[in-house]
Design a protein around this motif. Structure first.
Motif, PDB file in Angstrom:
ATOM      1  N   UNK A   1      10.233   5.256   8.407  1.00 14.53           N
ATOM      2  CA  UNK A   1      10.658   4.488   7.314  1.00 14.53           C
ATOM      3  C   UNK A   1      12.163   4.432   7.527  1.00 14.53           C
ATOM      4  N   UNK A   2      12.430   3.179   7.449  1.00 18.27           N
ATOM      5  CA  UNK A   2      13.605   3.242   7.132  1.00 18.27           C
ATOM      6  C   UNK A   2      14.032   3.338   5.662  1.00 18.27           C
ATOM      7  N   UNK A   3      15.973   3.983   5.573  1.00 16.06           N
ATOM      8  CA  UNK A   3      16.504   2.830   4.548  1.00 16.06           C
ATOM      9  C   UNK A   3      15.512   2.947   2.434  1.00 16.06           C
ATOM     10  N   UNK A   4      14.941   4.079   2.824  1.00 16.22           N
ATOM     11  CA  UNK A   4      13.478   4.270   1.905  1.00 16.22           C
ATOM     12  C   UNK A   4      14.468   3.644   0.229  1.00 16.22           C
ATOM     13  N   UNK A   5      13.328   3.062  -0.846  1.00 12.32           N
ATOM     14  CA  UNK A   5      13.745   2.263  -1.665  1.00 12.32           C
ATOM     15  C   UNK A   5      12.260   3.108  -2.667  1.00 12.32           C
ATOM     16  N   UNK A   6      13.097   3.090  -3.948  1.00 12.30           N
ATOM     17  CA  UNK A   6      11.823   3.765  -5.110  1.00 12.30           C
ATOM     18  C   UNK A   6      10.331   2.948  -4.987  1.00 12.30           C
ATOM     19  N   UNK A   7      10.395   2.064  -4.466  1.00 14.90           N
ATOM     20  CA  UNK A   7       9.148   1.215  -4.562  1.00 14.90           C
ATOM     21  C   UNK A   7       8.611   1.614  -3.467  1.00 14.90           C
ATOM     22  N   UNK A   8       9.356   1.741  -2.506  1.00 19.62           N
ATOM     23  CA  UNK A   8       8.514   3.035  -1.075  1.00 19.62           C
ATOM     24  C   UNK A   8       7.394   3.871  -1.627  1.00 19.62           C
ATOM     25  N   UNK A   9       7.961   4.245  -2.846  1.00 15.89           N
ATOM     26  CA  UNK A   9       6.595   5.833  -3.419  1.00 15.89           C
ATOM     27  C   UNK A   9       5.989   5.513  -3.267  1.00 15.89           C
ATOM     28  N   UNK A  10       4.459   5.943  -2.879  1.00 14.03           N
ATOM     29  CA  UNK A  10       3.403   5.580  -2.936  1.00 14.03           C
ATOM     30  C   UNK A  10       2.333   6.593  -2.373  1.00 14.03           C
ATOM     31  N   UNK A  11       1.053   6.361  -1.830  1.00 15.18           N
ATOM     32  CA  UNK A  11       0.483   7.286  -1.336  1.00 15.18           C
ATOM     33  C   UNK A  11      -0.232   6.967   0.012  1.00 15.18           C
ATOM     34  N   UNK A  12       0.520   7.282   1.535  1.00 18.11           N
ATOM     35  CA  UNK A  12       0.203   6.370   2.143  1.00 18.11           C
ATOM     36  C   UNK A  12      -1.329   7.152   3.255  1.00 18.11           C
ATOM     37  N   UNK A  13      -2.282   6.541   3.919  1.00 18.37           N
ATOM     38  CA  UNK A  13      -3.348   6.997   3.948  1.00 18.37           C
ATOM     39  C   UNK A  13      -3.472   5.821   5.365  1.00 18.37           C
ATOM     40  N   UNK A  14      -3.652   6.881   7.041  1.00 22.53           N
ATOM     41  CA  UNK A  14      -3.735   6.266   7.567  1.00 22.53           C
ATOM     42  C   UNK A  14      -5.347   6.482   8.234  1.00 22.53           C
TER      43      UNK A  14
ATOM     44  N   UNK B   1       3.231  15.906   1.239  1.00 21.35           N
ATOM     45  CA  UNK B   1       3.848  15.709   0.403  1.00 21.35           C
ATOM     46  C   UNK B   1       5.134  15.169   1.557  1.00 21.35           C
ATOM     47  N   UNK B   2       5.684  15.003   1.155  1.00 16.39           N
ATOM     48  CA  UNK B   2       6.931  14.354   1.013  1.00 16.39           C
ATOM     49  C   UNK B   2       8.017  13.751  -0.100  1.00 16.39           C
ATOM     50  N   UNK B   3       8.924  14.309  -0.473  1.00 20.29           N
ATOM     51  CA  UNK B   3       9.868  14.050  -1.106  1.00 20.29           C
ATOM     52  C   UNK B   3      11.524  13.935  -1.164  1.00 20.29           C
ATOM     53  N   UNK B   4      12.421  12.841  -1.201  1.00 21.83           N
ATOM     54  CA  UNK B   4      12.861  11.885  -0.146  1.00 21.83           C
ATOM     55  C   UNK B   4      13.992  11.632  -1.436  1.00 21.83           C
ATOM     56  N   UNK B   5      15.763  11.390  -0.701  1.00 19.47           N
ATOM     57  CA  UNK B   5      16.680  10.462  -2.021  1.00 19.47           C
ATOM     58  C   UNK B   5      15.587   9.572  -1.550  1.00 19.47           C
ATOM     59  N   UNK B   6      16.450   8.254  -1.992  1.00 19.89           N
ATOM     60  CA  UNK B   6      16.662   6.778  -1.653  1.00 19.89           C
ATOM     61  C   UNK B   6      18.129   7.165  -0.726  1.00 19.89           C
ATOM     62  N   UNK B   7      17.707   5.838   0.494  1.00 21.62           N
ATOM     63  CA  UNK B   7      18.480   5.426   1.165  1.00 21.62           C
ATOM     64  C   UNK B   7      17.945   6.168   2.817  1.00 21.62           C
ATOM     65  N   UNK B   8      17.398   6.616   2.345  1.00 16.02           N
ATOM     66  CA  UNK B   8      17.057   8.411   3.345  1.00 16.02           C
ATOM     67  C   UNK B   8      16.522   7.918   4.720  1.00 16.02           C
ATOM     68  N   UNK B   9      15.644   8.312   6.143  1.00 19.33           N
ATOM     69  CA  UNK B   9      14.870   7.398   6.525  1.00 19.33           C
ATOM     70  C   UNK B   9      13.489   8.778   6.967  1.00 19.33           C
ATOM     71  N   UNK B  10      12.563   9.014   7.040  1.00 18.84           N
ATOM     72  CA  UNK B  10      11.438   9.726   7.056  1.00 18.84           C
ATOM     73  C   UNK B  10       9.846   9.540   7.926  1.00 18.84           C
TER      74      UNK B  10
ATOM     75  N   UNK C   1       1.654  11.657  -0.062  1.00 15.21           N
ATOM     76  CA  UNK C   1       2.521  11.594  -0.629  1.00 15.21           C
ATOM     77  C   UNK C   1       4.023  11.609  -0.974  1.00 15.21           C
ATOM     78  N   UNK C   2       4.027   9.728  -0.939  1.00 12.59           N
ATOM     79  CA  UNK C   2       5.906  10.099  -0.858  1.00 12.59           C
ATOM     80  C   UNK C   2       6.253   9.810  -2.374  1.00 12.59           C
ATOM     81  N   UNK C   3       7.352  10.642  -2.399  1.00 14.22           N
ATOM     82  CA  UNK C   3       8.247  10.687  -4.039  1.00 14.22           C
ATOM     83  C   UNK C   3       9.598   9.973  -3.157  1.00 14.22           C
ATOM     84  N   UNK C   4       9.589   8.786  -3.887  1.00 14.24           N
ATOM     85  CA  UNK C   4      11.538   8.296  -3.515  1.00 14.24           C
ATOM     86  C   UNK C   4      12.495   8.787  -4.521  1.00 14.24           C
ATOM     87  N   UNK C   5      13.146   9.293  -5.106  1.00 16.59           N
ATOM     88  CA  UNK C   5      13.900  10.159  -5.925  1.00 16.59           C
ATOM     89  C   UNK C   5      14.872   8.785  -6.002  1.00 16.59           C
TER      90      UNK C   5
END
Lengths: 115, 113
Positions: free
Chosen positions: B78-91, B10-19, B109-113
């Motif tokens: 992922x640079x400069x995270x946006x709200x629309x990047x919220x999703x589940x990412x599978x490798x 799980x990854x919860x972060x703010x808009x604009x962050x890099x993760x 599961x990435x959640x961008x706030x």
């Protein structure tokens, strides 16, 4: 362009009843076809795949699927559903030419099992 | 032993962050992939690498940059995270690129706030 359609977004069956999940694909040549299952909060697990040969393929957990070229279909079946089969099911098509490994997934079908 | 592993789950972060999300496979496969699953559970491929070489880049914004330090690892930055990047990412990984079975990780599961 390749595409996969799963016409049923949501299906509910009673435990012990038979199941058929539909999958239609669009692809110019003979495709590679897959069915994956995703349990809640989990990754995808391969149920079965078709590459060539016998058009009726057997998979894990008692599932089978039949490739019908004339209908561009690859429907998944199980004779008797168990409560643990409740999950999301994805059909996917892969290219038999080129060298990318790209899979195109359908929209998924949510299976609910009634006791 | 876990075949394909991802961190974090799980990854919860703010808009604009890099993760970054890390992926490792111990199957000895040559090819690795990143998929994005949106809120409607639709799965779409983003990238694939074969022997550390990029072979698929599916019109993903250049804010997403995959990195493959070796065959067993494929990380997603992922640079400069946006709200629309919220999703589940599978490798995922496969032995070869042509029609081989792909083995999926548990997802991040990435959640961008």
């Amino acid at each position: 362009a390749q595409s996969v359609t799963q016409p049923d977004i949501h299906i509910t069956v009673s435990e012990g009843a038979s199941l058929e999940l539909r999958c239609n694909y669009s692809y110019g040549a003979t495709p590679y076809l897959f069915w994956y299952v995703q349990s809640p909060g989990q990754g995808l697990q391969l149920l079965l795949k078709y590459f060539s040969g016998d058009t009726l393929v057997q998979g894990i957990k008692g599932f089978e699927a039949e490739f019908k070229r004339s209908q561009s279909s690859f429907n998944l079946r199980k004779p008797s559903v168990h409560w643990s089969d409740a999950a999301e099911y994805f059909c996917a098509v892969g290219s038999s030419s080129g060298n990318t490994g790209k899979l195109i997934f359908g929209q998924g079908t949510t299976l609910q099992v009634k006791p | 032993d876990t075949a394909v592993s991802q961190t974090p789950k799980y990854l919860v972060t703010q808009m604009g962050n890099d993760k970054s999300i890390k992926c490792e496979q111990n199957l000895g496969h040559d090819t690795m992939y990143w998929y994005k699953q949106d809120s409607k559970k639709f799965l779409k491929i983003m990238f694939s690498y074969n022997n550390k070489e990029l072979i698929i880049n599916e019109t993903v914004p250049n804010r997403f940059s995959p990195k493959s330090p070796d065959k067993a690892h494929l990380n997603l930055h992922i640079n400069s995270l946006e709200l629309g990047d919220s999703a589940v990412y599978f490798c995922a990984s496969s032995a070869r690129t042509s029609g081989d079975t792909q083995y999926f990780g548990p997802g991040t599961r990435l959640t961008v706030l």
